[in-house]
Design a protein around this motif. Structure first.
Motif, mmCIF file in Angstrom:
data_model
loop_
_atom_site.group_PDB
_atom_site.id
_atom_site.type_symbol
_atom_site.label_atom_id
_atom_site.label_comp_id
_atom_site.label_asym_id
_atom_site.label_seq_id
_atom_site.Cartn_x
_atom_site.Cartn_y
_atom_site.Cartn_z
ATOM 1 N N VAL A 113 0.866 -1.179 0.000
ATOM 2 C CA VAL A 113 0.000 0.000 0.000
ATOM 3 C C VAL A 113 0.906 1.232 0.000
ATOM 4 O O VAL A 113 1.817 1.339 0.814
ATOM 5 C CB VAL A 113 -0.915 0.018 1.240
ATOM 6 N N VAL A 114 0.654 2.147 -0.936
ATOM 7 C CA VAL A 114 1.538 3.295 -1.100
ATOM 8 C C VAL A 114 0.749 4.596 -0.946
ATOM 9 O O VAL A 114 -0.342 4.736 -1.482
ATOM 10 C CB VAL A 114 2.210 3.260 -2.498
ATOM 11 N N THR A 115 1.321 5.528 -0.186
ATOM 12 C CA THR A 115 0.735 6.863 -0.039
ATOM 13 C C THR A 115 1.757 7.887 -0.518
ATOM 14 O O THR A 115 2.856 7.961 0.033
ATOM 15 C CB THR A 115 0.418 7.146 1.439
ATOM 16 N N PRO A 116 1.421 8.677 -1.549
ATOM 17 C CA PRO A 116 2.400 9.652 -2.029
ATOM 18 C C PRO A 116 2.594 10.798 -1.031
ATOM 19 O O PRO A 116 1.629 11.308 -0.467
ATOM 20 C CB PRO A 116 1.800 10.160 -3.339
ATOM 21 N N LEU A 117 3.850 11.160 -0.795
ATOM 22 C CA LEU A 117 4.182 12.286 0.081
ATOM 23 C C LEU A 117 4.792 13.421 -0.725
ATOM 24 O O LEU A 117 5.391 14.346 -0.189
ATOM 25 C CB LEU A 117 5.166 11.835 1.169
ATOM 26 N N THR A 118 4.659 13.313 -2.048
ATOM 27 C CA THR A 118 5.167 14.356 -2.924
ATOM 28 C C THR A 118 4.287 14.379 -4.175
ATOM 29 O O THR A 118 3.499 13.461 -4.376
ATOM 30 C CB THR A 118 6.649 14.092 -3.286
ATOM 31 N N GLY A 119 4.388 15.408 -4.990
ATOM 32 C CA GLY A 119 3.651 15.454 -6.250
ATOM 33 C C GLY A 119 2.218 15.910 -6.100
ATOM 34 O O GLY A 119 1.813 16.428 -5.054
ATOM 35 N N SER A 120 1.433 15.699 -7.155
ATOM 36 C CA SER A 120 0.096 16.291 -7.233
ATOM 37 C C SER A 120 -0.987 15.502 -6.517
ATOM 38 O O SER A 120 -2.055 16.030 -6.242
ATOM 39 C CB SER A 120 -0.307 16.447 -8.700
ATOM 40 N N MET A 121 -0.732 14.211 -6.250
ATOM 41 C CA MET A 121 -1.810 13.365 -5.716
ATOM 42 C C MET A 121 -1.953 13.495 -4.203
ATOM 43 O O MET A 121 -0.950 13.568 -3.484
ATOM 44 C CB MET A 121 -1.541 11.908 -6.089
ATOM 45 N N PRO A 122 -3.185 13.509 -3.701
ATOM 46 C CA PRO A 122 -3.380 13.620 -2.247
ATOM 47 C C PRO A 122 -2.854 12.369 -1.514
ATOM 48 O O PRO A 122 -2.719 11.318 -2.131
ATOM 49 C CB PRO A 122 -4.895 13.731 -2.094
ATOM 50 N N PRO A 123 -2.577 12.518 -0.217
ATOM 51 C CA PRO A 123 -2.051 11.376 0.540
ATOM 52 C C PRO A 123 -3.130 10.330 0.825
ATOM 53 O O PRO A 123 -3.645 10.238 1.927
ATOM 54 C CB PRO A 123 -1.519 12.011 1.833
#
Ligand SMILES: [Zn+2]
Length: 453
Positions: free
Chosen positions: A307-317
């Motif tokens: 399971v991945v949560t982005p902490l950078t870029g345009s997508m919400p966490p």
């Protein structure tokens, strides 16, 4: 410019440390607060649980934000955004202007509906930052070696992450690239590699195997210094890795991620030590139990769904899973490179349970490939009811190799069954097929025959 513009040595060295975990929590809070103000979905989730975005803990985050499957993202975004096209709806989820999405791509859709993923300038930059770390690891920090790569891009170029987005990343990093694409077919891949002096083959493991099977001599003579594979677990399977490294006469690495800075890459450790995760500062990665969705501890040998949560870029966490099931290793790798590691075991969708024993088709592939040339390597798992439950024995249709005498087949079947029982704790029933009787695929290999349909 180029590589040095994107590679951050200090962050590279921080992977899998307490420092980077502190950084993750700080970024999570920062981004929660940021998106709270402009993304309806983040506001909805936090308000429903009365959570202050700036004070959210990891435990609270897991409680409040459910895991979303990547392939369901299109449906979910459409529901949230009402009508309109996917670009508008995803832009509203991200709380940005739709025109900020510069590159509009999607997954191949081999496991269902294609799910879209888009890149803003920030996302493209993150992708180049992540990929620069993989190249640095591969070359043991020797930037002159990175400068000498000339990439033969032989993934599908159309739409998927390893296509045009990867091309953009190579160009940003100043690495010459030959974008022949899987669409070009084997003859053009051979031709342009030879004529344009490509030395770094970038493709799926099944395409690499296909090139080898087609013309082993020509493959050995290409003068490659690296094969980088991805999109399928093949490169992490010892038997497949051995075949490709011997066939192309160069080391093979396995890579995953590539987009939005998410990056895993294997090292040259023998035996295979898994892929190093190189983007702890850009993504929060968790393991969950595919059945119960409960978070599992990241400890040596733990297996679970990524399971991945982005902490950078345009997508919400938002916690998102591609459905990959992996085994993780958090102890330092003997190669000395940073990052926890993982081996891909299969996909949650592909999971089979034979009398409660969990088996993934990719693992069966590993065992069968170990018996080449007594078998061709092609096989099918015959399912008589919808997965995951399989009533034993697990039935496998396997092609015997050219020149194998028929009277030897029962003995060979017993050997395969014994090896599989040893490695996977499952004893299969082998149904023999003549060589070349199963359909070949140059893309993602299919191992399942749905006899119940
Ligand atoms: Zn390593």
């Amino acid at each position: 410019m180029g590589f040095s513009q994107y590679f951050e040595k200090d962050l590279y060295g921080l992977q899998n440390t307490a420092d980077v975990r502190g950084m993750q929590l700080a970024r999570l809070r920062e981004r929660m607060a940021d998106f709270y103000g402009r993304s309806a979905i983040v506001k909805l989730l936090l308000d429903a649980a009365s959570v202050d975005p700036e004070k959210i803990t990891l435990e609270k985050f897991r409680e409040v934000v459910p895991v979303r499957l990547q392939r369901e993202s299109a449906k979910a975004s459409a529901m949230l955004g009402g009508g309109g096209n996917l670009v508008d709806t995803i832009a509203s989820v991200a709380g940005i202007d739709p025109q900020d999405f510069l590159l509009l791509c999607s997954t191949s859709g081999t496991t269902g509906e294609p799910s879209p993923y888009f890149f803003t300038e920030q996302d493209l930059e993150a992708s180049a930052r992540g990929f620069s770390r993989a190249l640095y690891l591969l070359c043991g920090g020797d930037e002159a070696k990175i400068r000498a790569f000339r990439v033969v891009q032989a993934f599908a170029l159309s739409m998927v992450g390893a296509g045009v987005p990867a091309l953009e990343v190579f160009l940003r990093l100043g690495i010459p690239v030959i974008p022949v694409g899987a669409e070009g077919g084997t003859e053009r891949i051979f031709y342009f590699t030879e004529k344009l002096g490509g030395n770094f083959l970038f493709c799926t493991p099944s395409l690499a195997e296909h090139l080898l099977d087609k013309d082993p001599q020509r493959a050995a003579g290409l003068g490659l210094v690296r094969v980088m594979c991805g999109a399928e677990p093949g490169a992490g399977i010892p038997e497949v890795r051995k075949k490709l490294e011997e066939g192309f006469k160069c080391p093979l690495v396995d890579a995953m991620g590539l987009i939005w800075g998410l990056m895993w890459v294997s090292c040259d450790q023998d035996p295979y030590a898994g892929m190093h995760h190189l983007s702890d500062d850009m993504h929060l990665v968790e393991l969950i139990d595919p059945d119960t969705q409960q978070v599992k501890d990241m400890e040596d040998g733990a297996t679970g769904q990524l399971v991945v949560t982005p902490l950078t870029g345009s997508m919400p966490p938002i916690r998102t899973s591609s459905g990959d099931v992996v085994q993780v290793f958090v102890s330092p790798c003997a190669c000395g490179a940073p990052g926890w590691r993982m081996k891909v075991v299969g996909r949650a969708d592909d999971m089979l349970k034979v009398k409660g024993v969990v088996v993934y088709p990719a693992q069966v592939d590993g065992v069968i490939t170990g018996f080449v040339p007594q078998v061709t390597g092609e096989f099918r798992i015959v399912l008589e009811e919808p997965p995951p439950r399989v009533a034993p024995p697990l039935k496998l249709k396997v092609e015997y190799g050219e020149g194998v005498q028929k009277e030897k087949l029962p003995e060979l079947a017993a050997k395969i069954a014994e090896t599989m029982h040893e490695k996977l704790k499952v004893r299969p029933e082998i149904i023999w097929l003549a060589p070349m009787s199963l359909e070949r695929s140059t893309y993602k290999t299919r191992f399942i025959e749905k006899a119940y349909e």
